[in-house]
Design a protein around this motif. Structure first.
Motif, PDB file in Angstrom:
ATOM      1  N   THR A   1      -3.252  -3.182  -6.356  1.00 19.25           N
ATOM      2  CA  THR A   1      -4.669  -2.847  -6.503  1.00 19.25           C
ATOM      3  C   THR A   1      -4.838  -1.363  -6.221  1.00 19.25           C
TER       4      THR A   1
ATOM      5  N   THR B   1     -11.049 -13.373  -2.910  1.00 20.66           N
ATOM      6  CA  THR B   1     -10.626 -13.203  -1.529  1.00 20.66           C
ATOM      7  C   THR B   1      -9.207 -12.641  -1.549  1.00 20.66           C
ATOM      8  N   GLU B   2      -8.747 -12.161  -0.419  1.00 20.18           N
ATOM      9  CA  GLU B   2      -7.368 -11.662  -0.348  1.00 20.18           C
ATOM     10  C   GLU B   2      -6.370 -12.757  -0.735  1.00 20.18           C
ATOM     11  N   ASP B   3      -6.624 -13.984  -0.282  1.00 20.66           N
ATOM     12  CA  ASP B   3      -5.725 -15.097  -0.618  1.00 20.66           C
ATOM     13  C   ASP B   3      -5.741 -15.407  -2.112  1.00 20.66           C
TER      14      ASP B   3
ATOM     15  N   LYS C   1     -11.945  -0.330  -7.604  1.00 17.60           N
ATOM     16  CA  LYS C   1     -10.847  -1.238  -7.306  1.00 17.60           C
ATOM     17  C   LYS C   1     -10.527  -2.052  -8.550  1.00 17.60           C
TER      18      LYS C   1
ATOM     19  N   LEU D   1      -6.615 -13.360  -4.531  1.00 18.50           N
ATOM     20  CA  LEU D   1      -6.019 -12.223  -5.224  1.00 18.50           C
ATOM     21  C   LEU D   1      -4.498 -12.331  -5.202  1.00 18.50           C
ATOM     22  N   LYS D   2      -3.946 -12.609  -4.044  1.00 18.86           N
ATOM     23  CA  LYS D   2      -2.487 -12.743  -3.933  1.00 18.86           C
ATOM     24  C   LYS D   2      -1.986 -13.898  -4.797  1.00 18.86           C
TER      25      LYS D   2
ATOM     26  N   THR E   1       0.836  -1.201   0.000  1.00 17.96           N
ATOM     27  CA  THR E   1       0.000   0.000   0.000  1.00 17.96           C
ATOM     28  C   THR E   1       0.868   1.247   0.000  1.00 17.96           C
TER      29      THR E   1
END
Length: 176
Positions: A46, A145-147, A58, A149-150, A5
């Motif tokens: 992102t 999900t964050e997972d 986003k 996406l990563k 970020t």
């Protein structure tokens, strides 16, 4: 590299919007320093961004720089990477995907756009995937999900490095 970020903040406008600035000048040396690869460099992050007069709240962005690659070769590489990204996305979201030219489609709806530019002998390109449900008429939104996406970011970055290194090594062979 997936940008944090804090790293992404330096790429945003005062309004907190990404404005495609990694497609306007060569940037690898600024982000990678002595770790800049002669085969090409890629980052993912992102951010909110504008596409024309529409705003995505986003998007997942892949920005790449291919040093010493003319536009035709860079676009060919970008399309090959887009096909890899589409294949990776199919596995992650378990939905039908296909690639048409330089865009990924999920369930027959466009979810990505690609933009390429040629600056100082190098090709710069972006692959942008919407994660914005409120603008579904513009681009099909990925719900990750964050997972996941990563995982998507890491696998596309890995595909980029594999393809760029593989192409470089093939170009070094004596094929007599």
């Amino acid at each position: 590299m997936i940008l944090t970020t804090e790293q992404t903040a330096s790429l945003l406008s005062e309004e907190g919007i990404y404005d495609w600035n990694l497609n306007k000048r060569r940037w690898s040396h600024l982000l990678f320093g002595n770790e800049t690869s002669a085969h090409g460099n890629i980052v993912s992050f992102t951010s909110p961004m504008n596409i024309g007069d529409k705003r995505l709240s986003k998007a997942v962005i892949f920005a790449a720089e291919l040093p010493n690659v003319e536009m035709f070769g860079g676009v060919c590489f970008q399309r090959l990477l887009t096909a890899q990204a589409g294949s990776i996305l199919c596995e992650i979201i378990n939905k039908g995907c296909h690639v048409d030219e330089s865009s990924v489609f999920v369930e027959k709806q466009q979810t990505s756009i690609s933009v390429a530019n040629h600056i100082k002998g190098s090709t710069l390109f972006h692959n942008v995937f919407s994660m914005c449900e409120e603008n579904a008429e513009l681009l099909y939104p990925l719900i990750l999900t964050e997972d996941s996406l990563k995982q998507f970011q890491e696998k596309v970055i890995g595909a980029f490095h594999y393809l760029s290194r593989s192409a470089f090594l093939e170009s070094q062979r004596d094929n007599f």
